[in-house]
Design a protein around this motif. Structure first.
Motif, PDB file in Angstrom:
ATOM      1  N   SER A 225       0.793  -1.196   0.007  1.00  0.00           N
ATOM      2  CA  SER A 225      -0.012  -0.073   0.006  1.00  0.00           C
ATOM      3  C   SER A 225       0.827   1.235   0.135  1.00  0.00           C
ATOM      4  N   LEU A 226       2.107   1.216  -0.880  1.00  0.00           N
ATOM      5  CA  LEU A 226       2.895   2.201  -0.636  1.00  0.00           C
ATOM      6  C   LEU A 226       2.450   3.290  -1.549  1.00  0.00           C
ATOM      7  N   GLU A 227       1.541   3.247  -2.377  1.00  0.00           N
ATOM      8  CA  GLU A 227       1.090   4.327  -3.417  1.00  0.00           C
ATOM      9  C   GLU A 227       0.278   5.144  -2.586  1.00  0.00           C
ATOM     10  N   GLN A 228      -0.055   5.014  -1.134  1.00  0.00           N
ATOM     11  CA  GLN A 228      -0.775   6.049  -0.462  1.00  0.00           C
ATOM     12  C   GLN A 228       0.120   6.956  -0.084  1.00  0.00           C
ATOM     13  N   GLY A 229      -0.033   8.251  -0.335  1.00  0.00           N
ATOM     14  CA  GLY A 229       0.719   9.220   0.243  1.00  0.00           C
ATOM     15  C   GLY A 229       2.285   9.081  -0.361  1.00  0.00           C
ATOM     16  N   LEU A 230       2.503   8.595  -1.496  1.00  0.00           N
ATOM     17  CA  LEU A 230       3.703   8.411  -2.132  1.00  0.00           C
ATOM     18  C   LEU A 230       4.597   9.656  -2.284  1.00  0.00           C
ATOM     19  N   GLY A 256      -5.446   0.717  -9.960  1.00  0.00           N
ATOM     20  CA  GLY A 256      -5.536   1.987 -10.775  1.00  0.00           C
ATOM     21  C   GLY A 256      -4.838   3.043  -9.921  1.00  0.00           C
ATOM     22  N   ASP A 257      -4.978   3.061  -8.434  1.00  0.00           N
ATOM     23  CA  ASP A 257      -4.427   3.948  -7.441  1.00  0.00           C
ATOM     24  C   ASP A 257      -2.767   3.651  -7.488  1.00  0.00           C
ATOM     25  N   HIS A 258      -2.225   2.559  -7.614  1.00  0.00           N
ATOM     26  CA  HIS A 258      -1.071   2.484  -7.885  1.00  0.00           C
ATOM     27  C   HIS A 258      -0.367   2.962  -9.171  1.00  0.00           C
ATOM     28  N   VAL A 259      -0.921   2.883 -10.191  1.00  0.00           N
ATOM     29  CA  VAL A 259      -0.644   3.636 -11.718  1.00  0.00           C
ATOM     30  C   VAL A 259      -0.656   4.975 -11.484  1.00  0.00           C
ATOM     31  N   GLU A 260      -1.733   5.528 -10.869  1.00  0.00           N
ATOM     32  CA  GLU A 260      -1.750   7.061 -10.951  1.00  0.00           C
ATOM     33  C   GLU A 260      -0.771   7.520  -9.886  1.00  0.00           C
ATOM     34  N   ALA A 261      -0.285   6.866  -8.833  1.00  0.00           N
ATOM     35  CA  ALA A 261       0.802   7.283  -7.984  1.00  0.00           C
ATOM     36  C   ALA A 261       2.052   7.559  -8.592  1.00  0.00           C
ATOM     37  N   LEU A 262       2.313   6.376  -9.402  1.00  0.00           N
ATOM     38  CA  LEU A 262       3.507   6.266 -10.095  1.00  0.00           C
ATOM     39  C   LEU A 262       3.520   7.297 -11.148  1.00  0.00           C
ATOM     40  N   ARG A 263       2.472   7.587 -11.859  1.00  0.00           N
ATOM     41  CA  ARG A 263       2.545   8.819 -12.831  1.00  0.00           C
ATOM     42  C   ARG A 263       2.716   9.884 -12.113  1.00  0.00           C
ATOM     43  N   PHE A 266       6.562  10.233 -11.105  1.00  0.00           N
ATOM     44  CA  PHE A 266       7.424  10.394 -12.222  1.00  0.00           C
ATOM     45  C   PHE A 266       7.264  11.669 -12.847  1.00  0.00           C
ATOM     46  N   THR A 267       6.168  12.160 -12.968  1.00  0.00           N
ATOM     47  CA  THR A 267       5.884  13.387 -13.653  1.00  0.00           C
ATOM     48  C   THR A 267       6.617  14.753 -12.949  1.00  0.00           C
ATOM     49  N   GLN A 268       6.654  14.691 -11.227  1.00  0.00           N
ATOM     50  CA  GLN A 268       7.071  15.662 -10.640  1.00  0.00           C
ATOM     51  C   GLN A 268       8.298  15.570 -10.474  1.00  0.00           C
ATOM     52  N   GLY A 269       9.236  14.488 -10.924  1.00  0.00           N
ATOM     53  CA  GLY A 269      10.365  14.213 -10.697  1.00  0.00           C
ATOM     54  C   GLY A 269      10.770  13.886  -9.428  1.00  0.00           C
ATOM     55  N   LEU A 270       9.849  13.306  -8.642  1.00  0.00           N
ATOM     56  CA  LEU A 270      10.266  12.711  -7.220  1.00  0.00           C
ATOM     57  C   LEU A 270      11.095  11.613  -7.040  1.00  0.00           C
ATOM     58  N   VAL A 271      11.017  10.651  -8.124  1.00  0.00           N
ATOM     59  CA  VAL A 271      11.696   9.570  -8.193  1.00  0.00           C
ATOM     60  C   VAL A 271      12.924   9.864  -9.177  1.00  0.00           C
ATOM     61  N   ASP A 272      13.971   9.586  -8.918  1.00  0.00           N
ATOM     62  CA  ASP A 272      15.112   9.739  -9.508  1.00  0.00           C
ATOM     63  C   ASP A 272      15.666   8.770 -10.746  1.00  0.00           C
ATOM     64  N   VAL A 273      15.428   7.464 -10.371  1.00  0.00           N
ATOM     65  CA  VAL A 273      15.806   6.366 -11.278  1.00  0.00           C
ATOM     66  C   VAL A 273      14.722   5.615 -11.261  1.00  0.00           C
ATOM     67  N   TYR A 274      14.385   5.229 -12.523  1.00  0.00           N
ATOM     68  CA  TYR A 274      13.292   4.032 -12.716  1.00  0.00           C
ATOM     69  C   TYR A 274      13.922   2.909 -13.485  1.00  0.00           C
ATOM     70  N   ILE A 275      13.850   1.685 -12.829  1.00  0.00           N
ATOM     71  CA  ILE A 275      14.606   0.341 -13.350  1.00  0.00           C
ATOM     72  C   ILE A 275      13.327  -0.433 -13.758  1.00  0.00           C
ATOM     73  N   CYS A 276      13.270  -1.083 -15.064  1.00  0.00           N
ATOM     74  CA  CYS A 276      12.282  -1.779 -15.208  1.00  0.00           C
ATOM     75  C   CYS A 276      12.707  -2.698 -16.301  1.00  0.00           C
ATOM     76  N   SER A 277      11.856  -3.770 -16.701  1.00  0.00           N
ATOM     77  CA  SER A 277      12.101  -4.616 -18.283  1.00  0.00           C
ATOM     78  C   SER A 277      11.163  -3.844 -19.075  1.00  0.00           C
ATOM     79  N   TYR A 278      11.414  -4.211 -20.404  1.00  0.00           N
ATOM     80  CA  TYR A 278      10.660  -3.575 -21.576  1.00  0.00           C
ATOM     81  C   TYR A 278       9.412  -4.117 -21.500  1.00  0.00           C
TER      82      TYR A 278
END
Length: 396
Positions: A225-230, A256-263, A266-278
């Motif tokens: 539940s880390l999307e809450q207040g991320l 949907g809440d997780h996706v919105e929190a990630l977006r 990411f948009t605000q630049g609060l996360v510096d590095v994103y590591i993922c697979s294609y």
């Protein structure tokens, strides 16, 4: 009281010159003295261009460069889910049905989860000890077994301090069914991980364990539940903490809440590095842009260029695996510049072993810290190349 106030007032004037002199001493004396100096006056209190009250894309380069300058004194915190892994098999292909299979091997139990695998690899391969922050259950045999196994993980700094327990809730459990044709089916119960969320104690623990300078790696995101207040939580972290996201399998359906929190972060630049697979990047693009954008028609480089241009990804993106290009198995983006990483010896990045992808993530984090100081772009490129080489040559 007066003595304490005087000492606190003198620290900004006395400690920085002492730290500079300590770096000139022989290694025998330099290490202990620097540790003592950092304890008295943490280096994140120095004003070197990163505002402690603000985070954003403009600070990513400064955070990367500062990590290299600190080297092994920079701390790593792993925030994410851990599981009790239960291995069952081998199961004959096509024989799962309403009947008994009586010739499987003895069950195997192990502590697992991406945060745990990264921590193990950091210590085993690079000598970097880290702090684990997670949540397990309490009051059931599975949680008891997982807690016992976590105590045996010697790579943790102050073991169990970051392991919180939820009474009356079962811990996360992953059932791995191994088939005789070598593929693995995984059934997962999130359990207590759904109660892993941001709170003031969690934020303070990140601050204290990094001492304001280091790396925070968030993993296993969609099971928690880390999307809450991320966004608010990351914004409260010290400006010198580099925030990395390696969420694992991207599960958009029902999250949907997780996706919105990630977006948002990411948009605000609060996360510096994103590591993922294609495949994970592709799923994220479809979730935020919609299927009408036809992102699957784009090449991996074009897709990453589009996301970077729209500011839908952080300043640094590392795409490892799933590219179907054996000579260039990794892409990375720094700002608007997207580059493939060449590999002299082609190799397959598909690996069914548990924790296989964590080898790359651990090597990348370790080489963000270890190495000669340089520009942010050089630091990222060196870390990606070193991580790729470690992933290719990693032991089983």
């Amino acid at each position: 009281m007066i003595v304490v106030l005087v000492v606190r007032w003198l620290r900004p004037f006395v400690i920085p010159p002492l730290r500079t002199r300590a770096r000139r001493l022989p290694d025998k004396y330099k290490g202990p003295l620097l540790l003592a100096v950092d304890w008295l006056y943490p280096p994140w209190r120095l004003h070197d261009g990163v505002n402690q009250a603000q985070r954003g894309r403009d600070g990513t380069a400064l955070r990367l460069e500062r990590l290299r300058r600190l080297g092994d004194r920079a701390r790593v915190v792993l925030l994410g889910g851990v599981y009790l892994d239960v291995k069952v098999g081998p199961v004959p292909a096509g024989e799962l049905g309403p009947h008994e299979i009586g010739n499987i091997h003895p069950l195997e139990l192990a502590a697992g989860g991406s945060a745990l695998h990264v921590g193990r690899r950091l210590a085993m391969s690079f000598g970097v000890h880290s702090t684990l922050i997670t949540r397990i259950g309490h009051g059931d045999p599975f949680s008891g077994e997982l807690r016992r196994r976590l105590k045996l993980e010697r790579w943790q700094r102050r073991p169990q301090r970051g392991v919180r327990r939820s009474k009356g809730v079962q811990c996360g459990v992953s059932l791995h069914i191994e088939h005789r044709d070598s593929h693995v089916s995984t059934l997962t119960h999130a359990g207590s991980l759904r109660e892993l969320r941001w709170s003031l104690p969690v934020i303070r623990l990140v601050q204290s364990r990094t001492r304001g300078v280091g790396v925070l790696l968030i993993s296993g995101f969609f099971r928690t539940s880390l999307e809450q207040g991320l966004a608010g939580a990351i914004d409260k972290l010290p400006g010198h903490v580099l925030v990395c996201m390696d969420h694992g399998d991207f599960v958009a359906e029902g999250n949907g809440d997780h996706v919105e929190a990630l977006r948002d972060v990411f948009t605000q630049g609060l996360v510096d590095v994103y590591i993922c697979s294609y495949p994970e990047l592709l799923t994220y693009a479809e979730a935020v842009l919609g299927e009408s954008a036809r992102v699957r028609d784009l090449s991996p480089q074009d897709l990453l260029n589009v996301l970077a241009t729209l500011r839908l990804v952080p300043e640094v993106v590392v795409v490892r695996g799933g590219l179907d290009m054996e000579d260039s198995p990794v892409l990375f983006a720094h700002g608007m510049h997207v580059s493939p990483v060449q590999c002299d010896d082609p190799f397959r990045t598909q690996d069914s072993r548990r924790g296989a992808k964590s080898a790359f993530t651990a090597a990348f984090v370790a080489h963000l810290i270890q190495g000669k100081p340089g520009s942010a772009e050089d630091v990222v490129k060196e870390a990606v190349c070193a991580a790729l080489e470690h992933w290719r040559t990693r032991p089983a």
